[in-house]
Design an enzyme around this catalytic site. Structure first.
Site, PDB file in Angstrom:
ATOM      1  N   GLN A   1      28.929  -1.342 -32.872  1.00 48.22           N
ATOM      2  CA  GLN A   1      28.210  -1.069 -34.118  1.00 48.22           C
ATOM      3  C   GLN A   1      29.177  -1.017 -35.301  1.00 48.22           C
ATOM      4  O   GLN A   1      28.919  -1.589 -36.352  1.00 48.22           O
ATOM      5  CB  GLN A   1      27.470   0.262 -34.023  1.00 48.22           C
ATOM      6  CG  GLN A   1      26.146   0.171 -33.327  1.00 48.22           C
ATOM      7  CD  GLN A   1      25.184  -0.723 -34.082  1.00 48.22           C
ATOM      8  OE1 GLN A   1      24.718  -0.403 -35.163  1.00 48.22           O
ATOM      9  NE2 GLN A   1      24.903  -1.878 -33.535  1.00 48.22           N
TER      10      GLN A   1
ATOM     11  N   ARG B   1      29.818  13.382 -32.212  1.00 42.75           N
ATOM     12  CA  ARG B   1      30.020  12.990 -30.824  1.00 42.75           C
ATOM     13  C   ARG B   1      29.588  11.531 -30.639  1.00 42.75           C
ATOM     14  O   ARG B   1      28.546  11.120 -31.159  1.00 42.75           O
ATOM     15  CB  ARG B   1      29.184  13.886 -29.902  1.00 42.75           C
ATOM     16  CG  ARG B   1      29.434  13.653 -28.432  1.00 42.75           C
ATOM     17  CD  ARG B   1      29.039  14.876 -27.616  1.00 42.75           C
ATOM     18  NE  ARG B   1      27.616  14.919 -27.296  1.00 42.75           N
ATOM     19  CZ  ARG B   1      27.087  14.404 -26.164  1.00 42.75           C
ATOM     20  NH1 ARG B   1      27.866  13.848 -25.258  1.00 42.75           N
ATOM     21  NH2 ARG B   1      25.798  14.465 -25.954  1.00 42.75           N
TER      22      ARG B   1
ATOM     23  N   GLU C   1      25.565   2.182 -40.010  1.00 38.69           N
ATOM     24  CA  GLU C   1      25.779   1.651 -41.359  1.00 38.69           C
ATOM     25  C   GLU C   1      27.157   1.940 -41.920  1.00 38.69           C
ATOM     26  O   GLU C   1      27.644   1.226 -42.789  1.00 38.69           O
ATOM     27  CB  GLU C   1      24.676   2.182 -42.287  1.00 38.69           C
ATOM     28  CG  GLU C   1      23.332   1.657 -41.835  1.00 38.69           C
ATOM     29  CD  GLU C   1      22.137   2.237 -42.553  1.00 38.69           C
ATOM     30  OE1 GLU C   1      21.822   1.720 -43.624  1.00 38.69           O
ATOM     31  OE2 GLU C   1      21.503   3.160 -42.029  1.00 38.69           O
TER      32      GLU C   1
ATOM     33  N   PHE D   1      19.000  -5.205 -39.874  1.00 41.12           N
ATOM     34  CA  PHE D   1      19.890  -4.775 -40.971  1.00 41.12           C
ATOM     35  C   PHE D   1      19.106  -4.284 -42.189  1.00 41.12           C
ATOM     36  O   PHE D   1      19.621  -4.276 -43.300  1.00 41.12           O
ATOM     37  CB  PHE D   1      20.865  -5.905 -41.362  1.00 41.12           C
ATOM     38  CG  PHE D   1      21.455  -6.621 -40.183  1.00 41.12           C
ATOM     39  CD1 PHE D   1      22.265  -5.932 -39.282  1.00 41.12           C
ATOM     40  CD2 PHE D   1      21.189  -7.956 -39.944  1.00 41.12           C
ATOM     41  CE1 PHE D   1      22.778  -6.561 -38.168  1.00 41.12           C
ATOM     42  CE2 PHE D   1      21.708  -8.601 -38.826  1.00 41.12           C
ATOM     43  CZ  PHE D   1      22.506  -7.907 -37.938  1.00 41.12           C
TER      44      PHE D   1
END
Lengths: 717, 168
Positions: free
Chosen positions: A618, A608, A684, A223
């Site tokens: 994620q 994509r 993120e 992270f």
């Protein structure tokens, strides 16, 4: 899964000793005496290292000060008696067993001369601030006449939003197992930047990066935190002094003392709008805390740079310098907390104007990048809003405070999510094709749970037209090609573009090898494609030869190529961002003030999607970290001595299973026309917008606006 | 003094400070059991002690004298445990570091539920057949932290393996 994956602290070289670290307990001053007699004499102790006996070392090269600089700070490590922050390492003990090392470390007594320290944002501001330098540029943007436009706008809204310090809290603590051999250093490390660590450690010890060997096959979460911090240097020094392998696995408290987190921010958002809600002024300014020895003023203005069309803009970050551990990059540095201020303010403005908050945002959709003036490569923000709103049931939203179910006040809220596309220079990939029709694809990239190895096995299989089980993806080793940081949501684009180039190289080499006896004879690389484990003419697919056949006729067991990704020019000509719309249902207990989030729905446009399963994970992961920031996460510091008070996983609260609802993630899956593979980063964006959406939902539930994270029950009573 | 680890006898270490976790990881090379906090807050070190889930970081090795320890490596012989398979199917992990603890914890959690042990969210403590609802399952797994955010997949994997309906 079966417990067979070997993480950094699980390599066991012969004759290894265990390290334990002693941390300073003052914020500023110097060590006047260090009593190490008891520790030195304790059973099993091999070495006690302090500033009095440590060898001379250069400081770590600070992140972004050179291409492969990867140090979290550039403070001297055991070079003098000075203490720069509470938690700084002041001694290391090496012993035969972990128990002996930890016990001996507890016997070291330090005496300090204490200087006055600046430990709070307020004190830092009082001392005077400076304009932050973010990514090499002053963090100050002024377009048009933002003050005049704000003063004369038909509608004005202004508020201050604050976010606390956060810590990454990867479940695997930072750890390294290392040894020296013939003057070269071998590190099994838990990092997301193997090349940066190798180069930077080399620089500390005066070694070329080719003398530092870093592997990092499995990383238990990063992270942004798993770069170079003082513990790797301490372990390397200890191993060299003791002449034996060392393992240094930071305790959980040690991670808080050694590895920086996200900085506290105080953000002012001022919006001026015309009668229709079109922005005339967008101002996002404020102050962040920072140490004097790091590279990142938390860039909370990033979201405002590209989210909305506005006639004028004022963005500014002031830095208050504190005596504290260097803050650093944490998932979506800037946007994660900046979107809290901006997206809360947009919700507040919508209410003042009596416009639906989605409609307000759509009215302010920019046609081109509002700061850079560049065209967007692909921007599906309206699709995100419409899709998520419908799936979530936004039409059921009522006025604030009206919906109550038993003890629970129920509200709905939303916010925009966004994160830029990035691709850093240095991407490269090696492909080795073997005569049995298999391929090894090698990149010095990282797997911390994002799905890197799966996705690039998939990308390589696709490009080479081989089944996935014929591909071996090698990564996490600085001996492999490429300089690829697992950061900035750029790893997939960097690796993917390198694999594309390497495949092209491979095709050229194969055609040369194939020669005149091949059905491919006479064809150029542009005239063939990969198919069914070989090459075929694009014009006449009957002209085909398998890789295995080409190699065996040429008498070759294998063929290796390395492809260098082209310089990332796409970002110079296009404004490239992923976007999303996140919707939250919040329930606030009318008696206790407790907040629960039973429902989260997000629609995202990230180009994509290469692997829907890992991509969804994620996004969910980012959203859950955003939920933590919204409701519970806060690194608390004792203002008297600058010490982190909740340096543990029981007192720094993370979302647990019961806090996490089922999270629905929808992707546009619209390829970006200018990014390699049509994909943009996904690591993120998930965290962005979430805390604002929660705050907006809490407001809709209760009529109370919380502008200070986390939204804990005391702020709602 | 000896304990059994995954069916094999192991002498209890002479240093009484050695935790069960450090015995496994540092002396027996059974590194599948993870150290996340070493203070009982994260659950990464969960193992089965005589079939019950315990935090091996808060259990001294000497406390396991005469008892039987099962770690992730010993959960099944040979093929995968159905729950391990389900974790892969439902993407119940990202970095994999909390995973062994999640799996060991879930295996014992299901046994606790089946024998009617109540949790903090059980409405009727006298109920002989507690339903493993949405909240029951999540509450019982809340001692196992995950920072990557694989919670949905973890719960899905447990439900798919042990519960036909009721938890969703």
């Amino acid at each position: 899964m079966r417990g067979a994956a070997t993480f950094a602290a699980e390599f066991a070289p012969e004759n290894m000793a265990y390290a334990a670290v002693v941390f300073a307990t003052i914020a500023r001053g110097r060590v006047t005496a260090l009593d190490i007699a008891a520790a030195t004499g304790a059973p099993g102790v091999v070495l006690v290292l302090t500033h009095e006996n440590a060898p001379r070392l250069k400081p770590m090269p600070l992140f972004m000060t050179a291409g492969k600089a990867g140090g979290g700070d550039d403070l001297p490590i055991l070079q003098d008696a000075e203490v720069h922050y509470n938690g700084q390492p002041i001694a290391l003990v090496l012993a035969e067993t972990l128990e002996q090392a930890e016990h001996a470390a507890s016997l070291i007594e330090a005496t300090y001369e204490i200087d006055e320290a600046v430990t709070t944002l307020e004190a830092g501001k009082a001392r005077g601030t400076r304009t932050g330098i973010a990514f090499g540029q002053p963090a100050h943007v002024e377009i048009g006449k933002p003050e005049d436009e704000l003063a004369t706008a038909a509608h004005r809204f202004e508020a201050t939003y604050t976010t606390p310090r956060h810590n990454h809290n990867a479940i695997e603590p930072h750890a390294v197992t290392l040894y020296w051999q013939d003057g070269e250093l071998y590190m099994h490390d838990a990092v997301q930047a193997v090349n940066h660590v190798a180069w930077s450690v080399g620089s500390v010890f005066g070694l070329g990066e080719d003398k530092v060997h870093v592997t990092s096959p499995y990383v238990g979460g990063g992270f942004g935190s798993k770069v170079l911090w003082s513990h790797q240097i301490l372990a390397a020094v200890a191993a060299r002094e003791a002449g034996r392998p060392v393992r240094l696995s930071l305790s959980r408290e040690g991670v808080y003392r050694t590895v920086g987190g996200r900085a506290q921010t105080e953000q002012r958002v001022a919006l001026g709008a015309d009668a229709q809600g079109r922005l005339q002024a967008l101002q996002h300014t404020g102050t962040v805390i920072m140490s004097a020895h790091n590279a990142l003023p938390e860039p909370f203005i990033l979201s405002a740079q590209s989210s909305y069309a506005t006639k004028s803009m004022l963005l500014d970050i002031q830095v208050a310098t504190l005596d504290m551990l260097a803050n650093t990059f944490m998932r979506a540095p800037g946007e994660a907390v900046g979107s809290f201020g901006l997206e809360s303010a947009m919700d507040e403005l919508a209410e003042r104007l009596g416009i639906d908050p989605i409609e307000l945002r759509i009215r302010n959709e920019p046609e081109k990048d509002p700061m850079k003036g560049l065209p967007f490569s692909s921007r599906q923000v309206v699709w995100c809003w419409r899709t998520a709103a419908e799936r979530f049931g936004w039409d059921k939203r009522q006025a604030p405070g009206l919906r109550r179910e038993g003890e629970w006040l129920v509200g709905l809220g939303c916010a925009m999510a966004g994160y830029p596309y990035q691709r850093m220079p240095g991407g490269a990939a090696g492909i080795t094709l073997t005569a049995d029709g298999r391929a090894q694809v090698s990149v010095a990239a990282h797997e911390m749970g994002m799905g890197t190895s799966t996705v690039h096995t998939q990308v390589a299989a696709d490009r080479l037209a081989l089944p996935m089980d014929a591909i071996e993806f090698r990564y996490g080793d600085n001996a492999l090609p490429g300089v690829v940081l697992a950061g900035g949501s750029q790893q997939t684009a960097s690796v993917g573009s390198a694999i594309i180039v390497a495949t092209r190289e491979l095709v050229k080499e194969l055609l040369q090898l194939a020669g005149n006896a091949s059905p491919l004879a006479g064809l150029s690389a542009d005239e063939v494609g990969t198919t069914h484990g070989g090459l075929a003419s694009l014009a006449d697919p009957q002209r085909y030869e398998s890789y295995a056949s080409i190699l065996s006729r040429a008498g070759r067991f294998e063929l290796s190529v390395v492809g260098q990704a082209p310089m990332p020019g796409e970002g110079m000509h296009w404004s490239m961002h992923s976007h999303g719309a996140i919707f939250v249902e919040a329930r606030v207990n009318a008696v206790t003030g407790e907040v629960r989030v039973p429902r989260l729905t997000g629609a995202y446009d990230c180009g994509r999607i290469l692997n829907p399963k890992t991509a969804t994970s994620q996004l969910r992961g980012g959203i859950i970290m955003g939920l933590g920031a919204a409701l519970m996460e806060e690194t608390q510091v004792d203002p008297r001595n600058g010490r982190i008070m909740n340096a543990s996983l029981s007192e720094y609260h993370l979302p647990v299973h019961l806090d996490v609802p089922d999270i629905e993630v929808i992707f546009s899956d619209i390829p970006d026309p200018v990014s390699p593979m049509g994909a943009r980063g996904i690591g993120e964006i998930g965290i962005t917008g979430v805390s604002a959406a929660v705050a907006n939902a809490v407001y809709n539930a209760t009529g109370k606006r919380v502008r200070d994270l986390p939204i804990t029950l005391d702020k709602l009573l | 003094m000896a304990l059994t680890v995954n069916g094999a006898p192991v002498p209890v270490p002479t240093d009484p400070r050695v935790s069960l976790l450090d015995l496994l990881r540092e002396r027996l090379d059974l590194t599948g059991t993870k150290k996340g906090c070493n203070q009982g807050a994260c659950g990464a070190c969960t193992v089965l002690l005589d079939g019950e889930r315990v935090l091996s970081c808060l259990t001294l090795a000497v406390q396991a004298d005469g008892r039987s320890v099962t770690t992730i490596e010993g959960l099944v012989e040979g093929a995968m445990h159905p729950l391990q398979q389900a974790f892969i199917e439902h993407d119940g992990f990202q970095c994999g570091y909390c995973t062994p603890g999640q799996i060991c914890s879930a295996v014992a959690m299901v046994e606790e539920w089946r024998r009617g042990s109540p949790s903090n969210v059980t409405q009727d403590l006298a109920d002989s057949a507690i339903e493993l609802t949405h909240d029951e399952l999540r509450e019982r797994m809340s001692g196992n932290l995950c920072r990557c955010g694989a919670h949905n997949g973890i719960v899905d994997a447990i439900v798919a393996t042990y519960v036909t309906e009721g938890a969703r």
